[in-house]
Design a protein around this motif. Sequence first.
Motif, PDB file in Angstrom:
ATOM      1  N   TYR A   1      -5.223  -1.415   6.370  1.00 47.35           N
ATOM      2  CA  TYR A   1      -5.356  -1.901   7.743  1.00 47.35           C
ATOM      3  C   TYR A   1      -5.479  -3.427   7.807  1.00 47.35           C
ATOM      4  N   PHE A   2      -6.318  -3.995   6.926  1.00 47.00           N
ATOM      5  CA  PHE A   2      -6.648  -5.409   7.063  1.00 47.00           C
ATOM      6  C   PHE A   2      -5.648  -6.370   6.420  1.00 47.00           C
ATOM      7  N   PHE A   3      -5.054  -6.011   5.297  1.00 45.83           N
ATOM      8  CA  PHE A   3      -4.145  -6.943   4.629  1.00 45.83           C
ATOM      9  C   PHE A   3      -2.961  -7.367   5.508  1.00 45.83           C
ATOM     10  N   PRO A   4      -2.325  -6.448   6.247  1.00 44.45           N
ATOM     11  CA  PRO A   4      -1.204  -6.892   7.083  1.00 44.45           C
ATOM     12  C   PRO A   4      -1.603  -7.880   8.178  1.00 44.45           C
ATOM     13  N   ILE A   5      -2.881  -7.873   8.561  1.00 47.89           N
ATOM     14  CA  ILE A   5      -3.371  -8.846   9.542  1.00 47.89           C
ATOM     15  C   ILE A   5      -3.675 -10.175   8.876  1.00 47.89           C
ATOM     16  N   ILE A   6      -4.257 -10.113   7.686  1.00 46.96           N
ATOM     17  CA  ILE A   6      -4.741 -11.312   6.993  1.00 46.96           C
ATOM     18  C   ILE A   6      -3.609 -12.107   6.352  1.00 46.96           C
ATOM     19  N   GLU A   7      -2.679 -11.429   5.715  1.00 41.99           N
ATOM     20  CA  GLU A   7      -1.657 -12.113   4.916  1.00 41.99           C
ATOM     21  C   GLU A   7      -0.839 -13.146   5.695  1.00 41.99           C
ATOM     22  N   PRO A   8      -0.321 -12.826   6.892  1.00 44.82           N
ATOM     23  CA  PRO A   8       0.454 -13.839   7.604  1.00 44.82           C
ATOM     24  C   PRO A   8      -0.371 -15.044   8.049  1.00 44.82           C
ATOM     25  N   ILE A   9      -1.671 -14.839   8.276  1.00 46.34           N
ATOM     26  CA  ILE A   9      -2.537 -15.963   8.651  1.00 46.34           C
ATOM     27  C   ILE A   9      -2.732 -16.892   7.461  1.00 46.34           C
ATOM     28  N   LEU A  10      -2.965 -16.314   6.288  1.00 48.57           N
ATOM     29  CA  LEU A  10      -3.071 -17.135   5.080  1.00 48.57           C
ATOM     30  C   LEU A  10      -1.788 -17.926   4.855  1.00 48.57           C
ATOM     31  N   GLU A  11      -0.657 -17.246   4.992  1.00 45.75           N
ATOM     32  CA  GLU A  11       0.627 -17.906   4.754  1.00 45.75           C
ATOM     33  C   GLU A  11       0.866 -19.034   5.749  1.00 45.75           C
ATOM     34  N   LYS A  12       0.586 -18.791   7.008  1.00 46.62           N
ATOM     35  CA  LYS A  12       0.802 -19.803   8.038  1.00 46.62           C
ATOM     36  C   LYS A  12      -0.028 -21.042   7.776  1.00 46.62           C
ATOM     37  N   ASN A  13      -1.193 -20.867   7.169  1.00 50.19           N
ATOM     38  CA  ASN A  13      -2.094 -21.988   6.892  1.00 50.19           C
ATOM     39  C   ASN A  13      -1.952 -22.540   5.479  1.00 50.19           C
ATOM     40  N   ASN A  14      -0.920 -22.075   4.759  1.00 49.20           N
ATOM     41  CA  ASN A  14      -0.648 -22.558   3.394  1.00 49.20           C
ATOM     42  C   ASN A  14      -1.809 -22.306   2.438  1.00 49.20           C
ATOM     43  N   ILE A  15      -2.475 -21.173   2.645  1.00 46.98           N
ATOM     44  CA  ILE A  15      -3.538 -20.742   1.738  1.00 46.98           C
ATOM     45  C   ILE A  15      -2.965 -19.659   0.838  1.00 46.98           C
ATOM     46  N   PRO A  16      -3.155 -19.762  -0.481  1.00 50.34           N
ATOM     47  CA  PRO A  16      -2.597 -18.758  -1.398  1.00 50.34           C
ATOM     48  C   PRO A  16      -3.003 -17.331  -1.024  1.00 50.34           C
ATOM     49  N   ASP A  17      -2.052 -16.436  -1.159  1.00 52.29           N
ATOM     50  CA  ASP A  17      -2.259 -15.038  -0.815  1.00 52.29           C
ATOM     51  C   ASP A  17      -3.418 -14.413  -1.583  1.00 52.29           C
TER      52      ASP A  17
ATOM     53  N   LEU B   1     -17.014 -11.835  13.936  1.00 53.03           N
ATOM     54  CA  LEU B   1     -16.569 -10.443  13.983  1.00 53.03           C
ATOM     55  C   LEU B   1     -15.119 -10.312  14.417  1.00 53.03           C
ATOM     56  N   ASP B   2     -14.508 -11.427  14.814  1.00 56.59           N
ATOM     57  CA  ASP B   2     -13.106 -11.430  15.213  1.00 56.59           C
ATOM     58  C   ASP B   2     -12.248 -11.623  13.967  1.00 56.59           C
ATOM     59  N   ILE B   3     -11.430 -10.640  13.639  1.00 54.33           N
ATOM     60  CA  ILE B   3     -10.682 -10.670  12.379  1.00 54.33           C
ATOM     61  C   ILE B   3      -9.785 -11.901  12.276  1.00 54.33           C
ATOM     62  N   GLU B   4      -9.001 -12.152  13.302  1.00 51.76           N
ATOM     63  CA  GLU B   4      -8.041 -13.247  13.237  1.00 51.76           C
ATOM     64  C   GLU B   4      -8.727 -14.613  13.302  1.00 51.76           C
ATOM     65  N   LYS B   5      -9.673 -14.780  14.210  1.00 49.98           N
ATOM     66  CA  LYS B   5     -10.344 -16.077  14.337  1.00 49.98           C
ATOM     67  C   LYS B   5     -11.173 -16.408  13.096  1.00 49.98           C
ATOM     68  N   SER B   6     -11.841 -15.410  12.538  1.00 50.18           N
ATOM     69  CA  SER B   6     -12.640 -15.671  11.341  1.00 50.18           C
ATOM     70  C   SER B   6     -11.746 -16.005  10.147  1.00 50.18           C
ATOM     71  N   THR B   7     -10.567 -15.393  10.099  1.00 55.48           N
ATOM     72  CA  THR B   7      -9.634 -15.718   9.014  1.00 55.48           C
ATOM     73  C   THR B   7      -9.095 -17.139   9.173  1.00 55.48           C
ATOM     74  N   GLN B   8      -8.830 -17.537  10.405  1.00 55.36           N
ATOM     75  CA  GLN B   8      -8.402 -18.919  10.650  1.00 55.36           C
ATOM     76  C   GLN B   8      -9.494 -19.892  10.198  1.00 55.36           C
ATOM     77  N   ALA B   9     -10.740 -19.572  10.482  1.00 57.48           N
ATOM     78  CA  ALA B   9     -11.851 -20.431  10.066  1.00 57.48           C
ATOM     79  C   ALA B   9     -11.973 -20.476   8.547  1.00 57.48           C
ATOM     80  N   ALA B  10     -11.788 -19.318   7.908  1.00 56.15           N
ATOM     81  CA  ALA B  10     -11.830 -19.285   6.444  1.00 56.15           C
ATOM     82  C   ALA B  10     -10.732 -20.163   5.860  1.00 56.15           C
ATOM     83  N   CYS B  11      -9.561 -20.146   6.475  1.00 58.23           N
ATOM     84  CA  CYS B  11      -8.462 -21.000   6.012  1.00 58.23           C
ATOM     85  C   CYS B  11      -8.834 -22.467   6.123  1.00 58.23           C
TER      86      CYS B  11
END
Length: 256
Positions: A99-115, A163-173
């Motif tokens: 469930y989570f990897f397909p959401i996370i992977e494109p965000i990492l890629e867009k931000n040039n963070i290694p998969d 708790l927001d999956i996409e926003k927290s991933t953007q912050a992690a990036c």
Amino acid sequence: MKHCILYLTVSLLTNLFFSLPAQAQGPDRLPEPAIPEEELEGSPSFPVMNDIDSLLSPNVLRFCGQEVNLDPLYRQRKLRRELASLSRHSSTLMQRANYFFPIIEPILEKNNIPDDFKYLMVIESGLNPEARSPMGALGLWQFMKGTAQEYGLRVDRKIDERLDIEKSTQAACRYLQTAYNKFKDWVAVAQSYNIGQGRIGTELERQQVDESIDLQLVEETNRYIYRILASKIIFTNPSNFGLKESMLYYKKIRRK
């Protein structure tokens, strides 16, 4: 009914295992209990790990495109220890990853963070989006409140964007990119996520090690990078851990 009981049992065991997730960017903490090295081989308490030696040959792993040399025996022992520990929960983690990897992977890629940093998320929260640590870290990326706010997340009485999956991933990036701009070393970046950029910077200067993986830190952080590597090995070689590759059924986005 049986399926329900099995699900609850797995959930309880998994929650127990991840009840003390690594608190991102926090201060030194008491280390997790070490797994005795003598239990690594031939112990009935661990699942069978098939042909692990072939996975460690030619004794080089790649993390974020960087080579990690596994020739030193102490590095192999540390990695085997984390493989043995993490593989107990591999089935549950793989199901959640679908469930989570397909959401996370494109965000990492867009931000040039290694998969490979999706595996950092695996060990931080056990892929539980509501994971909360006793120190107050929260969410998939286990952000502390102050760090979350520093990197653009809203955290107040009404809204907690950790708790927001996409926003927290953007912050992690944003955090990971900031750390990479400082260290130019993805292993050091991963370590800093566990113990803080300031501490890693200080220890790199003080200890003058050739590779950041050899920094002598609190035990939890010493184990941290090996746990990430173990997660990557399990996810990319599921059949060696008694899992079917079909369990990881999502279609990974291929980088160009």
